[in-house]
Design an enzyme around this catalytic site. Sequence first.
Site: not given
Length: 272
Positions: A89, A164, A232
């Site tokens: 990701t 995502k 993150k």
Amino acid sequence: MKVGIIGLGAMGLGMARRLDQAGFLAGVYNRTAAKMAEFTVIHYNQPAALAAEMEVILLCVSADKDVLDVVAAIASTIKPNTIVIDTSTVSSETAKQAAAQLAKKQAKFLDAPVSGGVEGAKNGTLSMMVGGDADVLETVRPILASIATRIIHIGETGTGQATKAINQIMCAGINQAVTEALAVAEAQNLPMDKVIDVISGGASGNWFLQHRGATMTQGSFAAGFKLALHHKDLKIAQALAAKTLTPTPLTNMTLIDYQQLMANGFGDEVSA
Ligand code: NAP
């Protein structure tokens, strides 16, 4: 097609086992070599060595810089028409940079982040959101079907990662709602196993409650999705939303909570 994987962490390991069981896996690389021990396929000691011999390369590393470092390394040896599939990701910008770097070597790139947790990786039931050339995806779809049950082509390079980011915003809200609700339930001395069981089957049932509710209430935060990694992802989502001035109050609040948890040493514990 000879398939190699780079990154045997919580997610990569499950995916590598599935690829191996399906007969696709030809090589593995992990920075910490000991994690390769269980595999009988070729162990490589450098990403570039793996890239020189594979036709399909799956990446599953941590963050943007890691993906770009690995892509820079494999670009030195990769053969034309090799297909690189990044399941990490990262941001859409990173996906575009990786694709551009590999295109200079006539190699193809798909951003293909996944959702479904370590259980999904282990069982081959991940949901995969893919950006890049649709024909390239069709070439590797039979391989990806061994790790994901839902594989959706979203659009051009970077759109898999943008999707995502949307997923991760939802996870932030769900995590906040579930943990707040369970804390209230505990304070009411309700039987937590029964609360989780019955709510899981109702309108507010969700993956996080079903998979992490019981262990959380027992104080167990074992291997899964590290809080620092979700942090993150939310930074990526925040930056994406900021470009269109779309407000993200839930994401902002979760980032503050995660920052505090990381400062208190909980970054490696499970957030999902
Ligand atoms: P993890 O357990 O921390 O594993 C990270 C992996 O990346 C390890 O194999 C690590 O090698 C490798 N790595 C990191 N930086 C590297 C570098 N610069 N060069 C080479 N290898 C490097 O993380 P994870 O949970 O598997 O997550 C991997 C990715 O999938 C992340 O982007 C995460 O956000 C995403 N993701 C995770 C989940 C989940 O539930 N865990 C779900 C969906 C997506 P070492 O073994 O040497 O450290």
